[in-house]
Design a protein around this motif. Sequence first.
Motif, PDB file in Angstrom:
ATOM      1  N   THR A  40       0.833  -1.203   0.000  1.00  0.00           N
ATOM      2  CA  THR A  40       0.000   0.000   0.000  1.00  0.00           C
ATOM      3  C   THR A  40       0.871   1.257   0.000  1.00  0.00           C
ATOM      4  O   THR A  40       0.606   2.210  -0.732  1.00  0.00           O
ATOM      5  N   LEU A  41       1.918   1.240   0.796  1.00  0.00           N
ATOM      6  CA  LEU A  41       2.826   2.393   0.849  1.00  0.00           C
ATOM      7  C   LEU A  41       3.547   2.592  -0.482  1.00  0.00           C
ATOM      8  O   LEU A  41       3.701   3.726  -0.945  1.00  0.00           O
ATOM      9  N   LYS A  42       3.978   1.505  -1.105  1.00  0.00           N
ATOM     10  CA  LYS A  42       4.652   1.625  -2.402  1.00  0.00           C
ATOM     11  C   LYS A  42       3.698   2.183  -3.452  1.00  0.00           C
ATOM     12  O   LYS A  42       4.081   3.020  -4.268  1.00  0.00           O
ATOM     13  N   LYS A  43       2.454   1.703  -3.434  1.00  0.00           N
ATOM     14  CA  LYS A  43       1.462   2.182  -4.388  1.00  0.00           C
ATOM     15  C   LYS A  43       1.205   3.680  -4.178  1.00  0.00           C
ATOM     16  O   LYS A  43       1.129   4.444  -5.143  1.00  0.00           O
ATOM     17  N   ALA A  44       1.077   4.092  -2.936  1.00  0.00           N
ATOM     18  CA  ALA A  44       0.844   5.507  -2.631  1.00  0.00           C
ATOM     19  C   ALA A  44       2.040   6.350  -3.063  1.00  0.00           C
ATOM     20  O   ALA A  44       1.872   7.458  -3.592  1.00  0.00           O
ATOM     21  N   GLU A  45       3.235   5.819  -2.873  1.00  0.00           N
ATOM     22  CA  GLU A  45       4.441   6.544  -3.272  1.00  0.00           C
ATOM     23  C   GLU A  45       4.475   6.724  -4.793  1.00  0.00           C
ATOM     24  O   GLU A  45       4.762   7.816  -5.294  1.00  0.00           O
ATOM     25  N   LYS A  46       4.157   5.657  -5.531  1.00  0.00           N
ATOM     26  CA  LYS A  46       4.123   5.768  -6.993  1.00  0.00           C
ATOM     27  C   LYS A  46       3.071   6.770  -7.444  1.00  0.00           C
ATOM     28  O   LYS A  46       3.307   7.562  -8.346  1.00  0.00           O
ATOM     29  N   GLN A  47       1.910   6.729  -6.803  1.00  0.00           N
ATOM     30  CA  GLN A  47       0.844   7.652  -7.158  1.00  0.00           C
ATOM     31  C   GLN A  47       1.264   9.093  -6.886  1.00  0.00           C
ATOM     32  O   GLN A  47       1.006   9.997  -7.691  1.00  0.00           O
ATOM     33  N   GLY A  48       1.932   9.296  -5.765  1.00  0.00           N
ATOM     34  CA  GLY A  48       2.426  10.636  -5.436  1.00  0.00           C
ATOM     35  C   GLY A  48       3.432  11.135  -6.457  1.00  0.00           C
ATOM     36  O   GLY A  48       3.409  12.303  -6.848  1.00  0.00           O
ATOM     37  N   LYS A  49       4.311  10.246  -6.918  1.00  0.00           N
ATOM     38  CA  LYS A  49       5.304  10.642  -7.931  1.00  0.00           C
ATOM     39  C   LYS A  49       4.614  10.997  -9.238  1.00  0.00           C
ATOM     40  O   LYS A  49       4.991  11.961  -9.903  1.00  0.00           O
ATOM     41  N   LYS A  50       3.597  10.205  -9.614  1.00  0.00           N
ATOM     42  CA  LYS A  50       2.868  10.497 -10.855  1.00  0.00           C
ATOM     43  C   LYS A  50       2.192  11.867 -10.762  1.00  0.00           C
ATOM     44  O   LYS A  50       2.240  12.653 -11.713  1.00  0.00           O
ATOM     45  N   GLU A  51       1.597  12.144  -9.627  1.00  0.00           N
ATOM     46  CA  GLU A  51       0.916  13.430  -9.457  1.00  0.00           C
ATOM     47  C   GLU A  51       1.911  14.580  -9.495  1.00  0.00           C
ATOM     48  O   GLU A  51       1.627  15.642 -10.030  1.00  0.00           O
ATOM     49  N   LEU A  52       3.059  14.357  -8.930  1.00  0.00           N
ATOM     50  CA  LEU A  52       4.099  15.375  -8.928  1.00  0.00           C
ATOM     51  C   LEU A  52       4.566  15.674 -10.352  1.00  0.00           C
ATOM     52  O   LEU A  52       4.791  16.838 -10.709  1.00  0.00           O
ATOM     53  N   LEU A  53       4.694  14.625 -11.173  1.00  0.00           N
ATOM     54  CA  LEU A  53       5.122  14.820 -12.557  1.00  0.00           C
ATOM     55  C   LEU A  53       4.066  15.569 -13.363  1.00  0.00           C
ATOM     56  O   LEU A  53       4.403  16.317 -14.281  1.00  0.00           O
ATOM     57  N   ARG A  54       2.803  15.366 -13.042  1.00  0.00           N
ATOM     58  CA  ARG A  54       1.720  16.051 -13.748  1.00  0.00           C
ATOM     59  C   ARG A  54       1.741  17.559 -13.489  1.00  0.00           C
ATOM     60  O   ARG A  54       1.317  18.338 -14.326  1.00  0.00           O
ATOM     61  N   GLU A  55       2.206  17.938 -12.324  1.00  0.00           N
ATOM     62  CA  GLU A  55       2.178  19.365 -11.944  1.00  0.00           C
ATOM     63  C   GLU A  55       3.269  20.160 -12.545  1.00  0.00           C
ATOM     64  O   GLU A  55       4.043  20.143 -13.237  1.00  0.00           O
TER      65      GLU A  55
END
Length: 55
Positions: A40-55
Amino acid sequence: MEKDQTLKNAMNEWARVTEDPQMLMTYEVNQEFQVDEKLTLKKAEKQGKKELLRE
């Protein structure tokens, strides 16, 4: 020498845990929880990185 004692203690603890079915089930559930938590933590970390790249 300390490593030998640590290993011996771990083996004794494992033998004690596996003798009691309830204790073994508790251990297994705990292990599954820890794996799920890590995933769950790894998935959240990946999602956070994706969101960061979108910004």
